[in-house]
Scaffold this active site. Structure first.
Site, PDB file in Angstrom:
ATOM      1  N   ASP A 111       0.816  -1.234  -0.035  1.00 30.40           N
ATOM      2  CA  ASP A 111       0.074  -0.049  -0.040  1.00 30.40           C
ATOM      3  C   ASP A 111       0.735   1.235   0.129  1.00 30.40           C
ATOM      4  O   ASP A 111       2.278   1.070   0.108  1.00 30.40           O
ATOM      5  CB  ASP A 111      -0.738  -0.068   1.209  1.00 30.40           C
ATOM      6  CG  ASP A 111       0.160   0.040   2.634  1.00 30.40           C
ATOM      7  OD1 ASP A 111       0.854  -0.855   2.508  1.00 30.40           O
ATOM      8  OD2 ASP A 111      -0.468   0.658   3.588  1.00 30.40           O
ATOM      9  N   GLU A 133       3.214   1.615   2.505  1.00 34.08           N
ATOM     10  CA  GLU A 133       4.423   0.484   2.429  1.00 34.08           C
ATOM     11  C   GLU A 133       4.486  -0.735   3.556  1.00 34.08           C
ATOM     12  O   GLU A 133       5.393  -1.053   3.756  1.00 34.08           O
ATOM     13  CB  GLU A 133       5.614   1.350   2.178  1.00 34.08           C
ATOM     14  CG  GLU A 133       5.679   2.533   1.361  1.00 34.08           C
ATOM     15  CD  GLU A 133       7.322   2.864   1.279  1.00 34.08           C
ATOM     16  OE1 GLU A 133       7.883   3.429   2.006  1.00 34.08           O
ATOM     17  OE2 GLU A 133       7.619   2.684   0.013  1.00 34.08           O
TER      18      GLU A 133
END
Ligand SMILES: *[C@@H]1O[C@H](CO)[C@@H](O)[C@H](O)[C@H]1NC(C)=O
Ligand SMILES: *[C@@H]1O[C@H](CO)[C@@H](O)[C@H](O)[C@H]1NC(C)=O
Ligand SMILES: *[C@@H]1O[C@H](CO)[C@@H](O)[C@H](O)[C@H]1NC(C)=O
Ligand SMILES: CC(=O)N[C@H]1CO[C@H](CO)[C@@H](O)[C@@H]1O
Length: 512
Positions: free
Chosen positions: A226, A229
Site C-alpha cells: 500500500d 508500504e
C-alpha cells in the site's frame, strides 16, 4: 506551536503535575523569533501557502537552491532532505507524482507563465523515462514491465537494491495521471515540451504513459504493498488511482494513438473490470459499514477497522474539479469527495482520532489532527505509537472545501440521504426526518450549510497552523501528546498536501 496550544499543554501539565520543564522542549526547527503570523488566520494562510510552495521546490533537484545536482539531478523530487533518523533521502514514485501535480496546478494558475516550473516538470518526466527502464528488484522493463512496480529509487537515478515492501502498484497509475495532467496543460496553452529528450506530446504518451498503463492492464488485480508500504494486499488507494489512470489513457489514446486496437480494447476492458472490482468484488464497500474499507483482507483477519486516510487521498487524487471538462472526464469514477462512503470515512476518522490523540481532546466540536489509520504504530522513526500527520489533516480539509466548491459551482441542490445525515446534521438542523432532505441551491439554508462547511474545513487548517514550526516548516507527523513535530523533516508530501488544501480554500471562497 501556537500559544493557545501551549496554554492547553500548560493546563494538562499542571493537572498531571508534570514538571513545567517539559514545556521548554523546543521543536527541532524552532527559531528565536516568531516569523509566521499565527494570530491572523488569513495572513497565515497566504504566508503558509507561499512557504509550502517554496519548500516543495527546495526538495527538487535543479530548482532547489540547496541541493547539489550531482546528487539530486534536475527534476528529481526527494521525499525529505532527512538522510538519517529516518532516511527519506530517496525519490519515491508516488510522492514525486503527487508533488509534481502541485507544480502543474501552479503552472495552470499562472497561465503557463513560470518557465522554471515547466522546465522542472519536464525534467521529472524525462527522468521517469530512465527510471522506468532501470532493472530493479521488482523486475525489469522488458520483462512484462514488472520493474514499473518498484516504489523508490536513489536520488541520483539509480536503483535501490535493498530489502523493501515491493512491488507497490500505485506508482504507474499515479505517474501516468500526473504526466497526463501536464500534457493537458500543454494542450490548453498550445505548447509543446521543450526538454531535449521529450520530442512531443505523442512521444511522452507512447514512451512513458503507455508502458505504465500496460503495467496496470497486466497487474491491477494482483496484490501489492500500500501507499504506507506496510501491507501486501489489495488496496482502495491503488485501485481507484489506477482506474483514473486507465480513464486518462482512454482519452489520450484517442488523442495520440488510434493505431493500436488491441491496446485500446485492453484499456476498455480493464476499465470495466477494475471498476467492477472496486464497486463489487473487492470488499472496499461492505453492507453494514458506512465507510470505505481500505484493505478488506485486514478487516477480515480482524487486524484493522479499514478506516484509513488513504481512502481520502484516493478520492482526492482520482477525481478533478480543475475545470468542468475534467470533472466530467472522471464523473464515472466512483467515490468522489461527495460520495457517502467518502464522507463517512472522513466522519469516522474524525470520531476515532478526536479521542485517540490527546492533543485533539481540547478541540471539541472543531477540526482535529488526523493520522493515517487508527491502528498505526509508526512514530516517524520506529514503531511505538501512531500520531497525527499533516498529509491526513490537510487532505480531510481539502475534501470539505471541494464539497463546497462542487455544490456551489454546479449550482446543485444539496441532497442529504440517510447515509450522509449524520455528517450534515453537524451543519444544519435536520430534525428527525427519515426521508431524504433536499436543500435548494441558493436558499438561506444552503448558504448556512456552505458557510458552516467552510468554517469546519478552516478548523482543520487551524490545526496545521498550530503545529507547524515558527518558519512554517512541516515534518511528517506531530506528536499526539505534546503536539511537537516528529518524523522526517521538511516532508515534501506534507508541503504538497497543505499547499493543495489552501489552494482549494481559495477556489471555494472565490465562487461563494
Ligand atoms: C556536488 O557533489 C559532488 C559529488 O559529491 C561533488 O564532487 C561536488 O563538489 C558537489 N558540488 C557542490 C557545488 O558542492
Ligand atoms: C486477474 O485477472 C486475470 C485476467 O483476467 C485472471 O486470469 C486472474 O485469475 C485474475 N486473478 C485474480 C487473483 O483475480
Ligand atoms: C456492480 O454490481 C451491480 C449489481 O450486480 C451492477 O449493477 C453493477 O453494474 C456492477 N458494477 C460494475 C462496475 O460492473
Ligand atoms: C528482475 C531484474 O531485472 N532484477 C534486477 C533489478 O536490479 C538489480 C540491480 O539493479 C539487478 O541485480 C537485478 O537483476
Amino acid at each position: 506551536m501556537l500559544r493557545s496550544t501551549v496554554i492547553i499543554l500548560w493546563i494538562v501539565c499542571s493537572i498531571q503535575a508534570i514538571s513545567l520543564v517539559s514545556l521548554q522542549k523546543q521543536s527541532p526547527f524552532q527559531i528565536d523569533s516568531e516569523s509566521i503570523t499565527r494570530q491572523d488566520f488569513d495572513i497565515w494562510l497566504s504566508e503558509q501557502k507561499d512557504i509550502a510552495f517554496k519548500n516543495i521546490l527546495k526538495n527538487i533537484g535543479g530548482i532547489s537552491p540547496s541541493l547539489n545536482t550531482t546528487l539530486v539531478p534536475e527534476g528529481v523530487v526527494i521525499a525529505s532532505p532527512s538522510s538519517e533518523h529516518p532516511n527519506y533521502f530517496y525519490q519515491w514514485v508516488r510522492d514525486s507524482a503527487l508533488t509534481i501535480r502541485s507544480l502543474i496546478y501552479h503552472l495552470d494558475d499562472s497561465k503557463f507563465d513560470d518557465l522554471e516550473i515547466s522546465k522542472t516538470i519536464e525534467a521529472y518526466i524525462a527522468n521517469n523515462h530512465k527510471l522506468q527502464r532501470l532493472p530493479n528488484l521488482s523486475g525489469s522493463f522488458d520483462d512484462d514491465y514488472s520493474g514499473l512496480g518498484e516504489p523508490k529509487f536513489h536520488a541520483d537515478l539509480t536503483a535501490f537494491n535493498e530489502h523493501w515492501g515491493r512491488p507497490q502498484r500505485d506508482g504507474p497509475g499515479l505517474r501516468a495521471s500526473t504526466i497526463t495532467s501536464y500534457l493537458n496543460v500543454l494542450e490548453k496553452y498550445g505548447k509543446n515540451p521543450s526538454h531535449k529528450d521529450l520530442s512531443d506530446c505523442k512521444y511522452v504518451y507512447s514512451e512513458i504513459i503507455k508502458p505504465d498503463l500496460l503495467y496496470i492492464v497486466k497487474n491491477w488485480n494482483k496484490s501489492g504493498f500500500d501507499l504506507w508500504e506496510e501491507i501486501d494486499s489489495n488496496h482502495f488507494f491503488t485501485s481507484i488511482t489506477s482506474l483514473r489512470a486507465i480513464q486518462d489513457g482512454i482519452i489520450l489514446y484517442k488523442r495520440y494513438d488510434n493505431e493500436d486496437d488491441q491496446f485500446f480494447q485492453q484499456l476498455e476492458s480493464t476499465y470495466t473490470e477494475l471498476k467492477n472490482f472496486i464497486e463489487n468484488d473487492s470488499g472496499f464497500q461492505q453492507q453494514h459499514i458506512p465507510y470505505i474499507v481500505e484493505c478488506p483482507q485486514l478487516l477480515k483477519e480482524g487486524k484493522r477497522s479499514g478506516l484509513d486516510a488513504a481512502t481520502l487521498l484516493g478520492s482526492l487524487h482520482s477525481h478533478s474539479l480543475e475545470n468542468k471538462n475534467l470533472q466530467q472526464v472522471y464523473e464515472d469514477i466512483p467515490f468522489d469527495i461527495d460520495d457517502s462512503h467518502i464522507i463517512n470515512s472522513f466522519r469516522a476518522m474524525v470520531a476515532d482520532m478526536k479521542y485517540r490523540y490527546p492533543v485533539n481532546r481540547f478541540r471539541t466540536g472543531f477540526g482535529v489532527g488526523l493520522g493515517r489509520y487508527p491502528e498505526d504504530i509508526y512514530d516517524g522513526y520506529a514503531t511505538s505509537e501512531g500520531n497525527p500527520w499533516f498529509i491526513s489533516t490537510a487532505s480531510a480539509s481539502e475534501i470539505l472545501y471541494k464539497i463546497v466548491f462542487k455544490l456551489n459551482s454546479n449550482g446543485d441542490d444539496l441532497v442529504i440521504t440517510k447515509s450522509t445525515k449524520e455528517f450534515f446534521s453537524q451543519f444544519i438542523d435536520l430534525q428527525d426526518s427519515i426521508e431524504d432532505v433536499v436543500i435548494q441551491y441558493g436558499s438561506e439554508e444552503y448558504e448556512k450549510v456552505t458557510l458552516n462547511l467552510m468554517e469546519y474545513a478552516d478548523s482543520f487548517l487551524a490545526v496545521i497552523k498550530d503545529h507547524v514550526d515558527n518558519s512554517g516548516r512541516m515534518s511528517e507527523q506531530f506528536n499526539k501528546y505534546d503536539g511537537f513535530m516528529q518524523g522526517a523533516e521538511d516532508l515534501t508530501w506534507s508541503y504538497s498536501a497543505v499547499w493543495n488544501c489552501i489552494r482549494w480554500r481559495g477556489k471555494a471562497l472565490a465562487i461563494l
